[in-house]
Design a protein around this motif. Structure first.
Motif, PDB file in Angstrom:
ATOM      1  N   ARG A 208      24.944  -6.773  14.985  1.00  0.00           N
ATOM      2  CA  ARG A 208      24.457  -8.063  15.454  1.00  0.00           C
ATOM      3  C   ARG A 208      25.598  -9.075  15.510  1.00  0.00           C
ATOM      4  N   TYR A 209      25.555  -9.912  16.537  1.00  0.00           N
ATOM      5  CA  TYR A 209      26.585 -10.920  16.774  1.00  0.00           C
ATOM      6  C   TYR A 209      25.927 -12.271  17.032  1.00  0.00           C
ATOM      7  N   ASP A 210      26.709 -13.318  16.799  1.00  0.00           N
ATOM      8  CA  ASP A 210      26.200 -14.661  17.092  1.00  0.00           C
ATOM      9  C   ASP A 210      26.006 -14.847  18.594  1.00  0.00           C
ATOM     10  N   THR A 211      26.981 -14.408  19.379  1.00  0.00           N
ATOM     11  CA  THR A 211      26.924 -14.579  20.838  1.00  0.00           C
ATOM     12  C   THR A 211      27.639 -13.409  21.513  1.00  0.00           C
ATOM     13  N   SER A 214      31.377 -13.334  20.731  1.00  0.00           N
ATOM     14  CA  SER A 214      31.782 -12.664  19.490  1.00  0.00           C
ATOM     15  C   SER A 214      31.892 -11.162  19.704  1.00  0.00           C
ATOM     16  N   SER A 253      18.141 -10.664  22.018  1.00  0.00           N
ATOM     17  CA  SER A 253      18.331 -11.411  20.776  1.00  0.00           C
ATOM     18  C   SER A 253      17.147 -11.200  19.836  1.00  0.00           C
ATOM     19  N   ARG A 258      20.415 -14.182  16.957  1.00  0.00           N
ATOM     20  CA  ARG A 258      21.587 -13.318  17.056  1.00  0.00           C
ATOM     21  C   ARG A 258      21.287 -12.168  18.019  1.00  0.00           C
TER      22      ARG A 258
END
Length: 307
Positions: A208-211, A214, A253, A258
């Motif tokens: 998982r990533y913030d955006t 990332s 998301s 995230r």
């Protein structure tokens, strides 16, 4: 004369991307994208522990920053280890005896090693069947080839989003994420290359990533961005990147905002053929019927079972 393998990947560009990744890694506060390598290293440790033998000559083809060789050198089953890398300064200066070469034209003698490993390095090979044949020839009889490979479901979310964004922006779509080999296809490739007792397995990680930005930063740090020869040469503008990030957030998301990214890892092993290996029984050579083994009555073909 054998037909030449298609050139899917720009391997000169791959070397440039690796040099860029090394420079990024030297910056203060740089990201360490080694979570995939750390994951597969733990798996390889477990599989080596299950093999009841020692390896006096091991060769690692992993092309990383040296963490694979360092872990293998600590393994009590590995007595002598040499790395083979497609040279960049960090790869060569990693504390382990190192050869510099091309994974598509391995500078290895026939029957040189009794263990060859390759972790997350073979997915950028244009002639993968040819490289597998070279690896099998470099192994002594009953030598082990062990490693991991990026599988077909990897980054399927990113592929979907970038394809949609480009179609919106240009009316068409070019390859954005490289094609990955399916687990069944790779098992067949091992057999075609002459490996005995091939085994493949698959594991899927969701990171998982913030955006999207990332995620892309990690891919740059891995030198894992687009190197396809048929990639689009059009510049990817800031506005297009923002649109892709919006699409990703809308489609992939979690409730906390995230985004998800899938990484599929194929684990494999295969042995150089040897007379001492166990052979499958010939059809019809069994001395006990399946019915006896199951404790049931054997019925002729077409005969109905009694109630």
């Amino acid at each position: 004369m054998a037909e030449a393998a298609p050139k899917l990947f720009d391997r000169a560009l791959l070397r440039q991307r690796r040099r860029r990744a090394e420079k990024l890694a030297q910056r203060p506060g740089a990201r360490d994208p080694g979570f995939l390598l750390d994951h597969v290293l733990n798996d390889v440790d477990e599989r080596l522990a299950a093999v009841e033998r020692s390896f006096d000559t091991a060769i690692d083809l992993s092309n990383d920053d040296g963490r694979v060789a360092a872990r293998l050198a600590e393994n009590p089953r590995v007595q002598s280890l040499v790395r083979l890398v497609e040279a960049t300064p960090v790869m060569v200066d990693a504390g382990t005896p190192t050869l510099v070469g091309d994974l598509e034209a391995l500078p290895l003698a026939t029957h040189k090693a009794n263990l060859i490993t390759s972790l997350l390095a073979l997915q950028w090979i244009n002639d993968l069947p040819g490289t597998l044949v070279q690896i099998r020839r470099a192994l002594r009889p009953d030598g082990l080839f062990l490693g991991t490979f990026v599988g077909g479901a990897t980054l399927n979310e990113l592929r979907d989003v970038l394809t949609q964004e480009e179609a919106e922006a240009t009316g068409g779509a070019s390859p954005k994420v490289m094609p990955f080999v399916d687990v069944r296809d790779f098992g067949s490739l091992l057999q075609r290359a002459g490996f005995a007792l091939p085994v493949t397995d698959v594991d899927t990680l969701t990171v998982r990533y913030d955006t999207l930005f990332s995620l892309m930063a990690d891919l740059r740090a891995m030198a894992a961005t687009n190197i396809l020869r048929q990639r689009s040469r059009r510049p990817w503008t800031r506005s297009r990147a923002v649109r892709a990030a919006q699409l990703y957030a809308d489609k992939y998301s979690d409730p906390d905002g995230r985004i998800r990214a899938t990484f599929q890892i194929i684990s494999f092993s295969g042995w150089a053929p040897s007379e001492i290996q166990q052979k499958p029984l010939r059809p019809g050579s069994a001395r006990t019927s399946l019915a006896e083994a199951l404790g049931t009555d054997e019925k002729a073909a077409g005969e109905k079972a009694g109630l």
